[in-house]
Design an enzyme around this catalytic site. Structure first.
Site, PDB file in Angstrom:
ATOM      1  N   THR A 158       0.819  -1.228   0.000  1.00 28.94           N
ATOM      2  CA  THR A 158       0.000   0.000   0.000  1.00 28.94           C
ATOM      3  C   THR A 158       0.846   1.268   0.000  1.00 28.94           C
ATOM      4  O   THR A 158       0.348   2.355  -0.292  1.00 28.94           O
ATOM      5  CB  THR A 158      -0.896   0.060   1.255  1.00 28.94           C
ATOM      6  OG1 THR A 158      -0.039   0.169   2.400  1.00 28.94           O
ATOM      7  CG2 THR A 158      -1.747  -1.191   1.394  1.00 28.94           C
ATOM      8  N   ASP A 210      18.322  -0.569   3.480  1.00 22.27           N
ATOM      9  CA  ASP A 210      19.077  -1.790   3.173  1.00 22.27           C
ATOM     10  C   ASP A 210      20.524  -1.460   2.813  1.00 22.27           C
ATOM     11  O   ASP A 210      21.446  -2.182   3.199  1.00 22.27           O
ATOM     12  CB  ASP A 210      18.419  -2.531   1.998  1.00 22.27           C
ATOM     13  CG  ASP A 210      17.185  -3.299   2.448  1.00 22.27           C
ATOM     14  OD1 ASP A 210      16.994  -3.465   3.675  1.00 22.27           O
ATOM     15  OD2 ASP A 210      16.399  -3.718   1.577  1.00 22.27           O
ATOM     16  N   ASP A 232      17.087   0.998  -2.101  1.00 22.35           N
ATOM     17  CA  ASP A 232      16.511   1.014  -0.744  1.00 22.35           C
ATOM     18  C   ASP A 232      17.554   1.558   0.233  1.00 22.35           C
ATOM     19  O   ASP A 232      18.562   0.893   0.530  1.00 22.35           O
ATOM     20  CB  ASP A 232      16.090  -0.413  -0.352  1.00 22.35           C
ATOM     21  CG  ASP A 232      15.306  -0.408   0.957  1.00 22.35           C
ATOM     22  OD1 ASP A 232      15.823   0.132   1.964  1.00 22.35           O
ATOM     23  OD2 ASP A 232      14.184  -0.925   0.983  1.00 22.35           O
TER      24      ASP A 232
HETATM   25  C1  PRP Z   1      12.049   4.356   3.347  1.00 27.48           C
HETATM   26  C2  PRP Z   1      12.751   5.697   3.503  1.00 27.48           C
HETATM   27  C3  PRP Z   1      11.630   6.588   3.960  1.00 27.48           C
HETATM   28  C4  PRP Z   1      10.447   6.048   3.206  1.00 27.48           C
HETATM   29  C5  PRP Z   1      10.165   6.958   2.049  1.00 27.48           C
HETATM   30  O1  PRP Z   1      11.893   3.752   4.577  1.00 27.48           O
HETATM   31  O2  PRP Z   1      13.840   5.657   4.399  1.00 27.48           O
HETATM   32  O3  PRP Z   1      11.401   6.547   5.357  1.00 27.48           O
HETATM   33  O4  PRP Z   1      10.812   4.737   2.745  1.00 27.48           O
HETATM   34  O5  PRP Z   1       9.029   6.564   1.388  1.00 27.48           O
HETATM   35  P1  PRP Z   1       7.692   7.441   1.354  1.00 27.48           P
HETATM   36  O6  PRP Z   1       8.110   8.854   1.069  1.00 27.48           O
HETATM   37  O7  PRP Z   1       6.919   6.827   0.202  1.00 27.48           O
HETATM   38  O8  PRP Z   1       6.993   7.278   2.658  1.00 27.48           O
HETATM   39  P2  PRP Z   1      11.285   2.279   4.749  1.00 27.48           P
HETATM   40  O9  PRP Z   1       9.822   2.354   4.986  1.00 27.48           O
HETATM   41  O10 PRP Z   1      11.749   1.398   3.631  1.00 27.48           O
HETATM   42  O11 PRP Z   1      11.910   1.823   6.132  1.00 27.48           O
HETATM   43  P3  PRP Z   1      13.423   1.543   6.558  1.00 27.48           P
HETATM   44  O12 PRP Z   1      14.129   2.885   6.650  1.00 27.48           O
HETATM   45  O13 PRP Z   1      13.271   0.913   7.890  1.00 27.48           O
HETATM   46  O14 PRP Z   1      14.066   0.645   5.535  1.00 27.48           O
HETATM   47  N1  URA Z   2      12.492   4.247   0.115  1.00 26.91           N
HETATM   48  C1  URA Z   2      13.751   3.952  -0.316  1.00 26.91           C
HETATM   49  O1  URA Z   2      14.596   3.509   0.484  1.00 26.91           O
HETATM   50  N2  URA Z   2      14.030   4.150  -1.600  1.00 26.91           N
HETATM   51  C2  URA Z   2      13.150   4.643  -2.487  1.00 26.91           C
HETATM   52  O2  URA Z   2      13.495   4.813  -3.669  1.00 26.91           O
HETATM   53  C3  URA Z   2      11.847   4.936  -2.025  1.00 26.91           C
HETATM   54  C4  URA Z   2      11.545   4.743  -0.712  1.00 26.91           C
END
Ligand code: PRP
Ligand code: URA
Length: 209
Positions: free
Chosen positions: A108, A203, A200
């Protein structure tokens, strides 16, 4: 409407290229994110107010500047925002650090909050929300909502890379929040990743996946 600042300093842009490169390994990725965060901190603190005080040099008394006004608070969005904290603290070592835990549902793309812990004086501070990626904007908007719900009003957002969709969403939801980026990319893909982006961020910083 808030400010959108693209930090286009050559050192930031150079380092960002290596951050984007898929062959950059975790150790170098982490170090580069840390270095860019320091350089961006220089830009985001550019408009801090100054007071004038008297100082006695070995030669004469003179008037000189000191930073005044609100103390700074950093609020990384977990996980990936953690990768930028140390770099900013190099320039503002007295800043306090709060944390907001959010993850994006892979289907989502909606953020879910799982953790929040802020300094007790957060409402009195100039807060900087930190996250390398501003994709749909859902996570940044949710983090800023969480801060405003706790009476915090002085908020800026610092990200490495944003999609235009995310910038627009944050500006609409929070027109009072200035946004600082190293780059504004082309678009989001169908999985909600920024194109070209860097993949990511969490990651790559933590070596997971
Ligand atoms: C990633 C990133 C942001 C978010 C951005 O985090 O670090 O927090 O996605 O996406 P958005 O603008 O569409 O909300 P993620 O949810 O992958 O979590 P993580 O940092 O724990 O990997
Ligand atoms: N979160 C990430 O880490 N990378 C993207 O490109 C989008 C959301």
């Amino acid at each position: 409407m808030s400010k959108l600042v693209i930090c286009d300093h050559p050192l930031i842009q150079h380092k960002l290229t290596y951050i984007r490169n898929k062959d950059t390994k975790t150790k170098d990725f982490r170090e580069l994110v840390d270095e860019v965060a320091t350089l961006m901190a220089y830009e985001i603190t550019r408009d801090l107010p100054l007071d004038t005080i008297k100082v006695q040099t070995p030669v004469a008394e003179t008037e000189a500047k000191v930073i005044s006004g609100r103390m700074i608070g950093l609020v990384p969005i977990l996980r990936a925002g953690l990768g930028m904290v140390e770099g900013i603290l190099k320039l503002v070592p007295a800043a306090k650090v709060g944390h907001i835990g959010l993850f994006r549902d892979h289907e989502t793309l909606q953020p879910t909050e799982y953790y929040i812990n802020l300094p007790t004086d957060a409402p009195n501070r100039q807060l900087i929300v930190i996250d390398p990626m501003l994709a749909t904007g859902g996570s940044a908007i949710a983090a800023i909502n969480a801060l405003k719900k706790r009476e915090c009003e002085h908020i800026k957002l610092m990200c490495l890379i944003a999609a235009p969709e995310g910038v627009k969403a944050v500006q609409e939801a929070h027109p009072d929040v200035d946004i600082y980026l190293a780059a504004l990319d082309e678009r989001l893909n169908e999985k909600g990743y920024i194109v070209p982006g860097l993949g990511d961020a969490g990651d790559r910083i933590f070596g997971t996946n």
